[in-house]
Structure formats: C-alpha cells, structure tokens
Write an enzyme that holds these catalytic residues in place. Sequence first.
Site, PDB file in Angstrom:
ATOM      1  CG  ASP A 150       3.550   3.305   4.724  1.00 47.26           C
ATOM      2  OD1 ASP A 150       4.199   3.196   3.662  1.00 47.26           O
ATOM      3  OD2 ASP A 150       2.736   2.448   5.114  1.00 47.26           O
TER       4      ASP A 150
ATOM      5  CG  ASP B  21       8.479   7.990 -11.455  1.00 47.33           C
ATOM      6  OD1 ASP B  21       7.731   8.184 -12.425  1.00 47.33           O
ATOM      7  OD2 ASP B  21       8.135   7.328 -10.464  1.00 47.33           O
TER       8      ASP B  21
ATOM      9  CG  ASP C  40      10.991   1.684  -9.123  1.00 49.78           C
ATOM     10  OD1 ASP C  40      11.946   1.275  -8.440  1.00 49.78           O
ATOM     11  OD2 ASP C  40      10.521   2.820  -9.006  1.00 49.78           O
TER      12      ASP C  40
END
Length: 520
Positions: free
Chosen positions: A134, A269, A279
């Site tokens: 989302d 990634d 991240d």
Amino acid sequence: MKLNISDTYNKELPSDDNSENTRRQVFNAAYSSVIPKKPSNPILLHSSKELAKELGLEIQDLSSKSFLEVFSGSSIYPNTNPYAMAYAGHQFGNWAGQLGDGRAINLFEINHNNKQWAFQLKGAGETPYSRQGDGLAVLRSSIREYLCSEAMYHLGVPTTRALSLMISGDKVLRDMLYDGNSAYEKGAIVCRVAPTFIRFGNFELFASRQDFKNLKKLTDYTIAHFFPHLGKPNKTAYVNLFREVTQNTLDMIIHWQRVGFVHGVMNTDNMSILGLTIDYGPYGWLEGFDFGWTPNTTDKQNKRYRFGNQPNIGLWNLLQLANALYPLVEESEPFETILKSYQKDFEIKSLEMMRSKLGLFAEKDSDLKLVTSLEDCLLAVETDMTIFFRLLSNYEKGEPLRGMSIVKDAFYDSDKLDENIISGWNDWFKEYDNRLLEETQIDSQRKKAMNLTNPKYVLRNYMAQLAIDDANDGDYKLIGELFNLLKHPYDNQPEQEKWFAKRPEWARHKVGCSMLSCSS
Ligand code: AMP
Ligand code: MG
C-alpha cells in the site's frame, strides 16, 4: 524554510514516460515521477537537529508549517519533481526481478556546503513499484528506522540519516506476525536523507534486461557525483568503482560486527552503492553474543542473514553487483581479483577491529588465537556483548584472577557458570594479561581507547519496543529520551545507567524485542 535545491538524479537519468501511478513493470527508466499521498492529519513527533544543521536548515524551520507540509508529503517544495526509483534485487538468495521504491518517494536533492543530499519520504503512498503493498509504513517500524539510523550515525557506522518522524493521521492495516491476524495501526512517515539512495539493485535492474545503455548512464552518473576522483568513465574507472564499493561495503559490515548490529534483510536491493546501512527493517542488536542470531522471523529457517554470516553475505551481494557491472568491462578477471581480496581484507580488518575492542595497540601473531578463544568463552554461556566489552575496559594488568569479577554483570545466568566455564575464562584472562604485557600503554590509556570503540549504550531491541508501546498509546516522550541517550553512545551518562543493563527477562521472547517479521 529555504533549501538550495540541486536535483541531479531526476535531471540526468532517464524518466519513465508513463506518468500514471499504476503498478507495472517499468522499462528504459531510472525512475517514475510520483506525488506523495496527502496525509489526513500529519503531526511531527521528532526531528533531528544535528542532521538539520548539516543540511543548512535553521532550528526554527523544524517547527515551521512548511517543514510539516513538505516532510509529511502534504505539499511539494516549489520547483521540485518527486519520484520513485526503479531497481531490482536478489532477495534471500533468489532473483526477485523488478522491485523499486514501493513506499519511498524521493522529494528532491539539495547542495549545502558542497555536499549533495537526497531527501526521501518512507511511507508516503503508492508508486508504480508498490506491487501488492500500500506504499505506507506503520509507526512501530518508523520509530525503529528513525531512532536506529541516527543512533548508528552517532556510533560512527556509515548509514543513511533520518530527519523527521511524523504520524500521518491515517490507519494502516498490517498482519504483523503473518499469522492471519491483521489489525489497524498508526501510519507514519520518516524523512530519510543520504547523498544518494542508489542500491546494488539499481544496476542489477538494467543488467538483467540487457539495457546496457542505461546501465552505463547510471554507472557514469554514480561515478560523476559520488566517486568523482575516479575520473572519466571508462573500463578502468568501472573496475575502480567496484573496488571502492567493495571496500566501503566491507568497512560498513566490520562496523556492524563491532557494535553487534544485525541488519536482518541483506538483500541486494538493501545494499547502498555508498556502503551505507540502509533500510532498517527487522534489524536487531546482539544481546547475548551469538554468531547464529537473527532477529528476522521471516529468515528463521535458514538464518541466511545471521550475525556471523553478514560478512559472507556482503561478498555474495558484491558478486551480484560484479555480474551487473560486467557488461561495461567485459573482462571477469579484475572483478574476480577484487572479490578474492575481500576475504583476505575481511580477515585483516576484522582482527584489527577486535584488537581495538580489546584495547590492543601492537600487532602480534598470537592475536587471532586470543580472539578465537575469547569467542569460545563468550559463546559458552549467554554473555551480553555490549556489557562485556564495556566492563572489560576496567581490567587491571597483572590481575587475571580478578577478570571474572570485573565482567560478571555481563552474564545472563551466573548459575550456568560451571567449573569448566570458569576455568576457561580464567585461562583466557591469563592469556589476555600476558598479551597486555607486550603493550606500552598504561591501564587508563587502554580504558580510554576501548571506551571509544565499545559503546556503552545501543538501541537494544526492547528499548525501541518500549518507545513503540508508549507511542501506540499516544505518549511520545521516550522517543526523544532514547534519541538523546543514543547521541552519546560512548559517554558515561550516570543519569541514564538504567539503559546500561542486560535485556530484561520479559523481553526475551516478546514480539518486537527478539522477534521481528518483515511486516512494516
Ligand atoms: P524491504 O524488504 O522493505 O526492503 O522491501 C522490499 C521491496 O518491497 C521494496 O521494493 C519495497 O519498496 C517494497 N515494499 C515493502 N513494503 C511495502 C509497502 N508497504 N508498500 C509497497 N511496497 C513495499
Ligand atoms: Mg528495501
């Protein structure tokens, strides 16, 4: 709020010509333009004054309306064009194809004091790369990213930074444990900042599609802006780029091993081309020293990203980057030579790092053995890594039999210290003491140096969880308290002694403390 906008990525690299914000495969482009979602009621919970200063922001900017609007995604800073980056990656060892910024939106770049900075909102809505997601982020994972990136910076570990933490006012549905129990949580947005957010996966995307034209553009762009000393782009510069990325990545991982940080999701990634920690998902901090530990429940079976395996995974990821850059060089040997040297460099740098943790200044042949026998002792019963190394600095030369009493608070269960284990430790302290006789520094000098490399305070898993539990109840004070504590991780902060303590027993198996999924 006045910023010196200096966009480069979205000016110099090819754009997706489809401007619709629909999920899809994007070809021949380094990014897609996208506008952040307007949050319904954004509230600033915390901002980093230290970072703001480095970016040329004024302290009063942080409480301004435009700061709230721009860094919550409510409004776009004048003359800027937000975008999501296209990248691919290997996840848990498998090729995953196109990934991209599924819930990160780059706002702009600035130049301040000759330094380039890219600003990115995490959790600001969907993009063409959102796949099944989302595009949003929940408060718990945003608090974890916000606190940990600034804590890592103050620990001296290369990392992306965090400027602000906001709640969006919107609810976000998550199945936290992936067990079919979804619930609504508070949505949040973190503004992250780094010279660039380019990852190994950006190169892998073009290489996998044999789009060598764009692979070259991206690589030339990377060299020109972030490795300008490598000179004109050519085969030699590409190989030298790979050499520097390899060194930076290794240095970053050695820092992780030094402070006991486990990233948790070292997919390609999530590997920055600058060797920055990036991240912050289901990361964790070692409490008991354990090479086999990972906080990530999604990786419970194989423990691919466990503490002791991080250096190997760094190498594996670099091999994927080498494969991606190979078409620009068309010779494998230079890449192979660099990858081979990683192993040797790791051993050298890792030993150097352990010497510094032990307060050893000279280099002796016996040091490797001293380190491995220490690791055996640390693994014999659960021993808190941070507390052990911090207490070890109190060791006084010539007193090996007092060693155990100096570090005793690092053991989680002293009943488990049987005769064998105690005699192992006593032997180790004798070895350490003998080794210290070969040093010229006096105890106080050694202690001072050790306390600059062995942090006293780290963001223990349960500490972040306490701040999260309070924040979910609407109390945000602990976020600021931990933020301030972690600004000075190497200092004694007598009024904060409660955070220099072993993980409490209640946190041993509590969700969010020792166990985290990728759900965020
Ligand atoms: P991560 O495991 O957080 O590094 O994410 C891996 C990939 O999934 C990246 O392409 C992310 O952008 C994407 N992703 C993760 N969470 C979401 C989300 N809630 N909505 C859209 N994309 C997501
Ligand atoms: Mg990621």
